[in-house]
Design an enzyme around this catalytic site. Structure first.
Site, PDB file in Angstrom:
ATOM      1  N   SER A 137       0.831  -1.203   0.000  1.00 42.48           N
ATOM      2  CA  SER A 137       0.000   0.000   0.000  1.00 42.48           C
ATOM      3  C   SER A 137       0.862   1.247   0.000  1.00 42.48           C
ATOM      4  O   SER A 137       1.963   1.256   0.532  1.00 42.48           O
ATOM      5  CB  SER A 137      -0.906   0.027   1.230  1.00 42.48           C
ATOM      6  OG  SER A 137      -1.598   1.260   1.250  1.00 42.48           O
ATOM      7  N   LYS A 191      -4.778  -6.670   2.896  1.00 39.95           N
ATOM      8  CA  LYS A 191      -4.666  -5.493   2.021  1.00 39.95           C
ATOM      9  C   LYS A 191      -6.050  -5.108   1.478  1.00 39.95           C
ATOM     10  O   LYS A 191      -6.386  -3.928   1.363  1.00 39.95           O
ATOM     11  CB  LYS A 191      -3.701  -5.800   0.864  1.00 39.95           C
ATOM     12  CG  LYS A 191      -3.660  -4.743  -0.240  1.00 39.95           C
ATOM     13  CD  LYS A 191      -3.184  -3.412   0.280  1.00 39.95           C
ATOM     14  CE  LYS A 191      -2.837  -2.346  -0.736  1.00 39.95           C
ATOM     15  NZ  LYS A 191      -3.617  -2.174  -1.911  1.00 39.95           N
ATOM     16  N   HIS A 194      -7.864  -3.354   4.192  1.00 35.01           N
ATOM     17  CA  HIS A 194      -7.225  -2.033   4.297  1.00 35.01           C
ATOM     18  C   HIS A 194      -7.858  -1.076   3.278  1.00 35.01           C
ATOM     19  O   HIS A 194      -8.228   0.051   3.597  1.00 35.01           O
ATOM     20  CB  HIS A 194      -5.720  -2.184   4.049  1.00 35.01           C
ATOM     21  CG  HIS A 194      -5.015  -0.910   3.686  1.00 35.01           C
ATOM     22  ND1 HIS A 194      -5.134  -0.321   2.442  1.00 35.01           N
ATOM     23  CD2 HIS A 194      -4.205  -0.098   4.406  1.00 35.01           C
ATOM     24  CE1 HIS A 194      -4.431   0.793   2.421  1.00 35.01           C
ATOM     25  NE2 HIS A 194      -3.849   0.948   3.596  1.00 35.01           N
ATOM     26  N   ASN A 195      -7.998  -1.547   2.039  1.00 33.62           N
ATOM     27  CA  ASN A 195      -8.583  -0.694   1.002  1.00 33.62           C
ATOM     28  C   ASN A 195     -10.049  -0.388   1.295  1.00 33.62           C
ATOM     29  O   ASN A 195     -10.521   0.718   1.031  1.00 33.62           O
ATOM     30  CB  ASN A 195      -8.467  -1.364  -0.365  1.00 33.62           C
ATOM     31  CG  ASN A 195      -7.067  -1.263  -0.932  1.00 33.62           C
ATOM     32  OD1 ASN A 195      -6.101  -1.159  -0.182  1.00 33.62           O
ATOM     33  ND2 ASN A 195      -6.939  -1.311  -2.234  1.00 33.62           N
ATOM     34  N   GLU A 198     -10.162   2.265   3.724  1.00 35.10           N
ATOM     35  CA  GLU A 198      -9.793   3.495   3.006  1.00 35.10           C
ATOM     36  C   GLU A 198     -11.042   4.108   2.338  1.00 35.10           C
ATOM     37  O   GLU A 198     -11.239   5.318   2.385  1.00 35.10           O
ATOM     38  CB  GLU A 198      -8.740   3.102   1.975  1.00 35.10           C
ATOM     39  CG  GLU A 198      -8.150   4.194   1.150  1.00 35.10           C
ATOM     40  CD  GLU A 198      -7.169   3.588   0.114  1.00 35.10           C
ATOM     41  OE1 GLU A 198      -6.243   2.856   0.519  1.00 35.10           O
ATOM     42  OE2 GLU A 198      -7.351   3.834  -1.083  1.00 35.10           O
TER      43      GLU A 198
HETATM   44  P1  NAP Z   1      -0.300  -1.861 -14.504  1.00 39.04           P
HETATM   45  O1  NAP Z   1      -0.646  -0.696 -15.377  1.00 39.04           O
HETATM   46  O2  NAP Z   1      -1.343  -2.438 -13.664  1.00 39.04           O
HETATM   47  O3  NAP Z   1       0.307  -3.009 -15.426  1.00 39.04           O
HETATM   48  C1  NAP Z   1       1.285  -2.734 -16.412  1.00 39.04           C
HETATM   49  C2  NAP Z   1       2.374  -3.772 -16.349  1.00 39.04           C
HETATM   50  O4  NAP Z   1       1.825  -5.083 -16.530  1.00 39.04           O
HETATM   51  C3  NAP Z   1       3.398  -3.571 -17.460  1.00 39.04           C
HETATM   52  O5  NAP Z   1       4.662  -3.870 -16.935  1.00 39.04           O
HETATM   53  C4  NAP Z   1       2.940  -4.587 -18.498  1.00 39.04           C
HETATM   54  O6  NAP Z   1       3.959  -5.002 -19.372  1.00 39.04           O
HETATM   55  C5  NAP Z   1       2.527  -5.714 -17.598  1.00 39.04           C
HETATM   56  N1  NAP Z   1       1.662  -6.670 -18.271  1.00 39.04           N
HETATM   57  C6  NAP Z   1       0.385  -6.475 -18.665  1.00 39.04           C
HETATM   58  N2  NAP Z   1      -0.106  -7.591 -19.241  1.00 39.04           N
HETATM   59  C7  NAP Z   1       0.882  -8.516 -19.204  1.00 39.04           C
HETATM   60  C8  NAP Z   1       0.984  -9.859 -19.608  1.00 39.04           C
HETATM   61  N3  NAP Z   1      -0.043 -10.507 -20.176  1.00 39.04           N
HETATM   62  N4  NAP Z   1       2.159 -10.489 -19.405  1.00 39.04           N
HETATM   63  C9  NAP Z   1       3.181  -9.868 -18.834  1.00 39.04           C
HETATM   64  N5  NAP Z   1       3.150  -8.596 -18.399  1.00 39.04           N
HETATM   65  C10 NAP Z   1       2.008  -7.928 -18.576  1.00 39.04           C
HETATM   66  O7  NAP Z   1       0.989  -1.475 -13.629  1.00 39.04           O
HETATM   67  P2  NAP Z   1       1.064  -0.706 -12.232  1.00 39.04           P
HETATM   68  O8  NAP Z   1       0.138   0.463 -12.207  1.00 39.04           O
HETATM   69  O9  NAP Z   1       2.504  -0.464 -11.973  1.00 39.04           O
HETATM   70  O10 NAP Z   1       0.478  -1.771 -11.191  1.00 39.04           O
HETATM   71  C11 NAP Z   1       1.071  -3.037 -10.995  1.00 39.04           C
HETATM   72  C12 NAP Z   1       0.270  -3.798  -9.952  1.00 39.04           C
HETATM   73  O11 NAP Z   1       0.263  -3.055  -8.754  1.00 39.04           O
HETATM   74  C13 NAP Z   1      -1.212  -4.039 -10.291  1.00 39.04           C
HETATM   75  O12 NAP Z   1      -1.627  -5.267  -9.762  1.00 39.04           O
HETATM   76  C14 NAP Z   1      -1.939  -2.947  -9.568  1.00 39.04           C
HETATM   77  O13 NAP Z   1      -3.259  -3.299  -9.205  1.00 39.04           O
HETATM   78  C15 NAP Z   1      -1.075  -2.780  -8.371  1.00 39.04           C
HETATM   79  N6  NAP Z   1      -1.114  -1.394  -7.890  1.00 39.04           N
HETATM   80  C16 NAP Z   1      -0.972  -1.193  -6.620  1.00 39.04           C
HETATM   81  C17 NAP Z   1      -0.985   0.079  -6.127  1.00 39.04           C
HETATM   82  C18 NAP Z   1      -0.797   0.253  -4.706  1.00 39.04           C
HETATM   83  O14 NAP Z   1      -0.973   1.317  -4.167  1.00 39.04           O
HETATM   84  N7  NAP Z   1      -0.426  -0.806  -4.036  1.00 39.04           N
HETATM   85  C19 NAP Z   1      -1.129   1.192  -6.934  1.00 39.04           C
HETATM   86  C20 NAP Z   1      -1.250   0.965  -8.235  1.00 39.04           C
HETATM   87  C21 NAP Z   1      -1.231  -0.343  -8.711  1.00 39.04           C
HETATM   88  P3  NAP Z   1       4.148  -4.237 -20.790  1.00 39.04           P
HETATM   89  O15 NAP Z   1       4.947  -3.032 -20.486  1.00 39.04           O
HETATM   90  O16 NAP Z   1       4.892  -5.225 -21.635  1.00 39.04           O
HETATM   91  O17 NAP Z   1       2.791  -3.921 -21.334  1.00 39.04           O
END
Ligand code: NAP
Length: 486
Positions: A137, A191, A194-195, A198
């Site tokens: 988070s 988590k 937590h959300n 939020e």
């Molecule tokens: P994202 O936009 O959710 O995902 C983009 C990433 O996923 C890119 O690296 C993309 O690769 C890859 N991807 C998509 N489809 C794929 C596939 N079929 N095979 C392999 N790679 C694939 O990225 P993000 O915003 O950084 O989030 C990543 C994760 O963190 C998600 O699960 C999201 O829910 C979570 N998240 C958490 C928070 C938090 O506060 N904890 C905030 C935001 C997101 P390419 O570049 O090759 O397309």
């Protein structure tokens, strides 16, 4: 052809695959903390960009292919997946699992539903691999500078992984905002809740803003001043702080208060809904979280809102606010009380999940690791930890002596706020639903008795009596005699 040389084998302490905003920031955080970090992304361009822009952050070992990425990791290998949740995560897990060896650890740090994490953990366990579903988070800022981290999985995997995660997590009073939550999907479950909390926190803050705006006629900046003041007291928290900042922000295009030019339709990515759906399955009343989630749905119900706006009468009384300072003080107290109830309900859900899925979750430790890095970080979380230290099996967080004392100070104000809003025609779903819940859990007798009687009448669903053991049914369509069931 990638613009970096192939990385050597067996060199990196940890690897991150998925170089979008979250993954790259997490990788940089590991590197800044002295770890050797392997990097990978499906399309090599993102990995190149991290190398071009951030190689000064520490030791990175980029790979173009997944097999080179896995080869670059020291054994037992630890690979963190930070890709789009759902099918992409499954695809990456399958690819990684085919390349890894017994004892290696795959971590999904994205926002997965805990049931998926349980399924994935069971599958990989059969292959001799550890699978850790970890809540992270704090958004992109937290990923880079210190998030709150909620890892599940085996204790054994935590021995290898935990020290690294603890080092990169936020720290409060010298303690890491990371701990082993429990087996398989426990980390993602916590988590998720937590959300959900939020959602409730954000909605009730917005209700307080709405009343100051509509009932007191204050402008955004003036309301921002109130939140900034509240942030100096018991309500001190990240969300109150950013609320003040947002309300003080002026839109660069129109010159108007920023909040006034935003369309009033709140979006959602689904973790609030997951929290509510899971709570329904577990039979845990998380009314604050549910109302907050539905409030976003109401805001987005455009045809219904347009129809309602045209024809629904208000029939509201315009109540006089004689003392503005008193009204604001009431709102502050109501906000605190509603927030305490929302947290209490969230902790009930974690306790129920732990019971259902056999997780040994230290509830006090959950409040402790939320004190820094995450969106709901707040001063009062220490009080939750202390309450569970006094009684780890507390059946109701609100029943701890600290919270009963605090809430007692808020009740008259909380009732005045809800009564005022109802009479005046302002929607306050979280203020009102948390108060109703509060009054329900402190009631000696609830109208559920009548519900049971109705159920017995139309469905022979039976009932229990206050004055006798056993299960009973009335023969409603016959002579209305009472029969005892086996
Ligand atoms: P994202 O936009 O959710 O995902 C983009 C990433 O996923 C890119 O690296 C993309 O690769 C890859 N991807 C998509 N489809 C794929 C596939 N079929 N095979 C392999 N790679 C694939 O990225 P993000 O915003 O950084 O989030 C990543 C994760 O963190 C998600 O699960 C999201 O829910 C979570 N998240 C958490 C928070 C938090 O506060 N904890 C905030 C935001 C997101 P390419 O570049 O090759 O397309």
């Amino acid at each position: 052809m990638a613009s970096f040389a192939p990385s050597p084998a067996d060199v990196a302490d940890i690897g991150v695959t998925g170089m979008a905003v979250m993954g790259s920031n997490l990788a940089r955080n590991f590197a800044r903390n002295g770890f050797k970090v392997a990097l990978h992304n499906r399309s090599v361009g993102k990995t190149e960009k991290v190398m071009d822009d951030h190689s000064a952050d520490g030791e990175f070992y980029p790979s173009e292919s997944m097999s080179d990425f896995v080869a670059s990791l020291q054994k037992p290998r630890v690979a963190i997946i930070m890709v789009k949740a759902g099918k992409p995560t499954d695809a990456v897990i399958d690819e990684l699992a085919s390349l890894m060896e017994e004892g290696d650890i795959i971590v999904d740090a994205g926002n997965a539903l805990f049931g998926d994490t349980r399924r994935r953990e069971a599958d990989l366990r059969e292959k001799g691999l550890h699978f850790v579903g970890s809540g992270v988070s704090g958004g992109e800022e937290g990923a880079l500078n210190g998030p709150s981290i909620m890892p599940g999985g085996t204790k054994q995997s935590y021995e290898r992984l935990g020290p690294m995660l603890e080092k990169i997590s936020a720290h409060v009073d010298g303690e890491p905002c990371c701990t082993h939550v429990g087996a398989d999907g426990a980390g993602h479950f916590v988590k998720m809740v937590h959300n959900g909390i939020e959602y409730a926190d954000m909605q009730v803050i917005s209700e307080a803003y709405d009343l100051m705006s509509k009932a007191l006629g204050k402008n955004a900046g003036e309301i921002g001043d109130v939140f900034a003041e509240w942030n100096k007291g018991d309500l001190e928290s990240f969300l109150i702080e950013i609320t003040a900042e947002v309300l003080h922000h002026t839109d660069v295009t129109s010159g108007k208060p920023f909040v006034d030019v935003i369309l009033d339709r709140a979006a959602q990515k689904g973790t609030g809904a997951w929290t509510v759906q899971t709570a329904l399955d577990l039979g845990v009343p998380v009314t604050g979280i549910a109302e907050a989630t539905f409030a976003r749905s109401v805001s987005g119900s455009t045809p219904q809102r347009e129809a309602g706006l045209k024809v629904l009468p208000a029939e509201a009384q315009t109540l006089e606010i004689a003392d503005e300072a008193q009204f604001i003080d009431d709102l502050q107290k109501a906000l605190y009380a509603a927030k305490l109830v929302s947290y209490s309900q969230g902790f009930d859900e974690i306790a129920a999940g732990a019971e259902e899925f056999g997780w040994d979750i230290d509830l006090g430790a959950m409040a402790r690791i939320w004190r820094g890095g995450c969106i709901i970080r707040a001063r009062f979380l220490n009080r939750i930890t202390e309450a569970y230290e006094r009684d780890a099996k507390l059946p109701l967080l609100l029943s701890d002596e600290y919270f009963t004392t605090e809430i007692a100070k808020c009740i008259p104000a909380w009732r005045r706020v809800v009564a005022f809003a109802a009479a005046s025609g302002y929607p306050v779903p979280v203020f009102a639903s948390t108060l109703s819940y509060y009054d329900a859990v402190r009631s000696e007798r609830l109208p559920a008795a009548l519900v049971q009687a109705q159920r017995d009448y139309f469905g022979a669903h039976t009932y229990q009596r206050v004055d006798a053991e056993g299960t009973f049914h009335v023969e409603w369509s016959e002579d209305r005699r009472e029969t005892k069931q086996d």
